[in-house]
Scaffold this motif. Structure first.
Motif, PDB file in Angstrom:
ATOM      1  N   ALA A  19       0.750  -1.233   0.093  1.00  0.00           N
ATOM      2  CA  ALA A  19      -0.044  -0.097  -0.048  1.00  0.00           C
ATOM      3  C   ALA A  19       0.850   1.348  -0.136  1.00  0.00           C
ATOM      4  CB  ALA A  19      -1.002  -0.038   1.124  1.00  0.00           C
ATOM      5  N   LYS A  20       0.370   2.332  -0.759  1.00  0.00           N
ATOM      6  CA  LYS A  20       0.882   3.460  -0.800  1.00  0.00           C
ATOM      7  C   LYS A  20       0.399   4.443   0.103  1.00  0.00           C
ATOM      8  CE  LYS A  20       2.868   7.231  -3.863  1.00  0.00           C
ATOM      9  NZ  LYS A  20       2.810   7.476  -5.246  1.00  0.00           N
ATOM     10  N   TYR A  21      -0.862   4.084   0.283  1.00  0.00           N
ATOM     11  CA  TYR A  21      -1.876   5.001   1.168  1.00  0.00           C
ATOM     12  C   TYR A  21      -2.697   3.945   1.946  1.00  0.00           C
ATOM     13  CZ  TYR A  21      -0.865   8.021  -2.591  1.00  0.00           C
ATOM     14  OH  TYR A  21      -0.047   8.824  -3.825  1.00  0.00           O
ATOM     15  N   THR A  22      -2.952   4.555   3.220  1.00  0.00           N
ATOM     16  CA  THR A  22      -3.664   3.815   4.123  1.00  0.00           C
ATOM     17  C   THR A  22      -4.751   4.599   4.717  1.00  0.00           C
ATOM     18  OG1 THR A  22      -1.857   2.450   4.591  1.00  0.00           O
ATOM     19  CG2 THR A  22      -3.945   2.183   6.217  1.00  0.00           C
ATOM     20  N   LEU A  23      -6.146   4.309   4.345  1.00  0.00           N
ATOM     21  CA  LEU A  23      -7.156   5.116   5.027  1.00  0.00           C
ATOM     22  C   LEU A  23      -7.928   4.558   6.394  1.00  0.00           C
ATOM     23  CD1 LEU A  23      -9.249   7.418   3.736  1.00  0.00           C
ATOM     24  CD2 LEU A  23     -10.654   5.478   3.261  1.00  0.00           C
ATOM     25  N   CYS A 323     -12.745  -2.087  -1.596  1.00  0.00           N
ATOM     26  CA  CYS A 323     -11.752  -2.186  -1.035  1.00  0.00           C
ATOM     27  C   CYS A 323     -10.591  -2.893  -1.797  1.00  0.00           C
ATOM     28  CB  CYS A 323     -11.923  -3.116   0.408  1.00  0.00           C
ATOM     29  SG  CYS A 323     -12.990  -2.242   1.573  1.00  0.00           S
ATOM     30  N   GLU A 324     -10.948  -4.069  -2.693  1.00  0.00           N
ATOM     31  CA  GLU A 324     -10.179  -4.552  -3.406  1.00  0.00           C
ATOM     32  C   GLU A 324      -9.706  -3.918  -4.738  1.00  0.00           C
ATOM     33  OE1 GLU A 324     -12.406  -8.272  -4.433  1.00  0.00           O
ATOM     34  OE2 GLU A 324     -11.913  -9.329  -2.670  1.00  0.00           O
ATOM     35  N   ARG A 325     -10.768  -3.053  -5.238  1.00  0.00           N
ATOM     36  CA  ARG A 325     -10.394  -2.225  -6.205  1.00  0.00           C
ATOM     37  C   ARG A 325      -9.441  -1.094  -6.019  1.00  0.00           C
ATOM     38  NH1 ARG A 325     -14.817   1.081  -8.952  1.00  0.00           N
ATOM     39  NH2 ARG A 325     -12.822   2.114  -9.823  1.00  0.00           N
ATOM     40  N   ALA A 326      -9.581  -0.430  -4.597  1.00  0.00           N
ATOM     41  CA  ALA A 326      -8.904   0.523  -4.104  1.00  0.00           C
ATOM     42  C   ALA A 326      -7.417   0.056  -4.046  1.00  0.00           C
ATOM     43  CB  ALA A 326      -9.370   0.997  -2.830  1.00  0.00           C
ATOM     44  N   ILE A 334      -7.804  -0.235   2.491  1.00  0.00           N
ATOM     45  CA  ILE A 334      -9.236   0.105   3.246  1.00  0.00           C
ATOM     46  C   ILE A 334      -9.410  -1.045   3.782  1.00  0.00           C
ATOM     47  CG2 ILE A 334     -11.459   1.147   3.103  1.00  0.00           C
ATOM     48  CD1 ILE A 334     -10.735   2.415   0.266  1.00  0.00           C
ATOM     49  N   ILE A 335      -9.737  -1.024   5.091  1.00  0.00           N
ATOM     50  CA  ILE A 335     -10.384  -2.128   5.918  1.00  0.00           C
ATOM     51  C   ILE A 335     -12.014  -2.243   5.752  1.00  0.00           C
ATOM     52  CG2 ILE A 335     -10.498  -3.405   8.178  1.00  0.00           C
ATOM     53  CD1 ILE A 335      -7.785  -3.280   6.733  1.00  0.00           C
ATOM     54  N   ASP A 365     -10.850  10.218  -5.375  1.00  0.00           N
ATOM     55  CA  ASP A 365     -10.759   9.868  -7.015  1.00  0.00           C
ATOM     56  C   ASP A 365     -11.534   8.659  -7.276  1.00  0.00           C
ATOM     57  OD1 ASP A 365      -9.135  11.653  -7.517  1.00  0.00           O
ATOM     58  OD2 ASP A 365      -7.483  10.517  -7.422  1.00  0.00           O
ATOM     59  N   ILE A 366     -11.640   7.604  -6.329  1.00  0.00           N
ATOM     60  CA  ILE A 366     -12.484   6.186  -6.410  1.00  0.00           C
ATOM     61  C   ILE A 366     -13.680   6.819  -6.378  1.00  0.00           C
ATOM     62  CG2 ILE A 366     -12.925   4.262  -5.153  1.00  0.00           C
ATOM     63  CD1 ILE A 366     -10.024   4.000  -4.229  1.00  0.00           C
TER      64      ILE A 366
END
Length: 379
Positions: A19-23, A323-326, A334-335, A365-366
């Protein structure tokens, strides 16, 4: 003992490095070693400079237990057992519960709070948090109808992770009165106590107000989760001693550097709490604006405390697919709700990090892409 996979942690283990980003982080912004050592008073500086990397005392470091006890109104240092937070849950459950015991667990919550009792052969009754027009709530009538003299343990998580729910004091008093009438023990995972979004909503520790309560805390909200330092606290001396004996079979004692760093942190607890609480409230404002803008895609449920929220993706969209697409397309972790044993289309949003705005921008964006595809399909 064979335990089901800890889905929440397995997801982080699987995707964190990709992951580059974590929400969805629950921890608050971490402190650097320099930040903590710069806070050290002369005593702690001397302790750090002369630190021995030998075994530490199994019950914990006396200055740290003293500092932790000051976060309570009636607990003494001897009422506190130092350990790793998740270890504390494991030790307490194994010490308290036996096959056939009845347990009521508020839900959703940290998966270990219901999976460990289930693995130990207990009858687990999940007490669901519900969404209302004014936010999350616990139906206390549900507890009144389900608690009985057979209920060994009531397990709570206040402030709640992932929802951010906090009951009002009258609700908490009613809950504890019901438990007291049945002779029920209470366990509260209260890592985020002190991070109420409205200071007027602050609740006392259950260990201070209920004689059969045991609570667990840790350095997550103070920005030192990597020290792996936490504690069990209870006025029941026998329980603390039994848990200390069980700890001889797990970590035995704590890590020496972590004890000094934790002591510094707890002696500066108000400043560290204020630092991370400010980050949470700033990010909460951004989250509210985002979900208001995208109200046709998401249901925003206002959290009351802690560093997480638990919004819902509206049908016909599926949160697991989102979540899978993200992760696949945006490297955004995303959890979703399945990590908490639900199928309600909720997902966790972590509000405690300085890079939250970057993760939210990617998530925006998503959301825009989903809305664009919806408009295209409508035409």
């Amino acid at each position: 003992m064979r335990i089901k996979a800890f889905k929440l942690e397995r997801l982080f283990a699987r995707y964190a490095e990709q992951a580059k980003y974590t929400l969805s982080q629950s921890s608050c912004e971490s402190c650097s070693m320099k930040e903590i050592l710069d806070m050290a008073d002369p005593e702690c500086k001397k302790l750090w400079d002369n630190l021995s990397l030998g075994y530490t005392r199994p019950a914990g470091f006396a200055p740290l237990r003293e500092a932790i006890s000051k976060r309570y109104t009636s607990l003494r240092p001897s009422d506190i057992l130092e350990l790793t937070p998740e270890e504390g849950i494991f030790i307490f459950m194994n010490n308290m519960l036996e096959p056939g015991d009845e347990v009521i667990v508020m839900h959703p919550t940290l998966p270990s709070l219901y999976e460990l009792p289930r693995t130990l052969g207990c009858k687990v009754i999940k007490w669901p948090l519900e969404v209302t027009s004014w936010g999350w709530r616990l139906d206390v009538n549900f507890l009144a109808e389900n608690i009985s003299p057979k209920t060994k343990l009531l397990i709570m998580n206040i402030p709640n992770n992932p929802t951010g729910y906090i009951p009002v004091r009258t609700e908490l008093d009613r809950i504890l009165n019901l438990a007291d009438r049945m002779g029920t023990w209470v366990f509260n995972e209260e890592t985020y106590r002190g991070m109420e979004h409205d200071p007027a909503a602050a609740l006392p520790s259950l260990a201070d107000i209920y004689p059969r309560a045991t609570v667990i805390g840790g350095l997550n909200k103070y920005g030192l989760p990597g020290t792996r330092m936490g504690w069990l606290a209870s006025k029941n001396r026998q329980l603390i001693e039994e848990c200390a004996g069980y700890k001889d079979y797990t970590t035995y004692c704590n890590n020496a550097p972590g004890e000094i760093l934790a002591t510094i942190a707890m002696r500066n607890a108000p400043d560290l709490l204020q630092r991370n609480h400010k980050i949470v409230l700033e990010n909460l404002g951004m989250a509210e604006a985002f979900f208001k803008k995208h109200r046709d895609l998401f249901q925003w449920i206002q959290p009351n405390g802690g560093s997480t929220a638990f919004p819902r993706l509206l049908p016909p969209y599926d949160v697991t697919e989102m979540c899978e697409r993200a992760m696949t397309e945006k490297k955004l972790l995303i959890i979703g709700e399945r990590a908490f044993g639900l199928d309600t289309n909720h997902f966790r949003v972590g509000l405690g990090r300085l890079d939250f705005s970057k993760a939210l921008a990617v998530f925006s964006d998503i959301a825009d892409e989903i809305q664009a595809k919806r408009a295209e399909a409508a035409n």
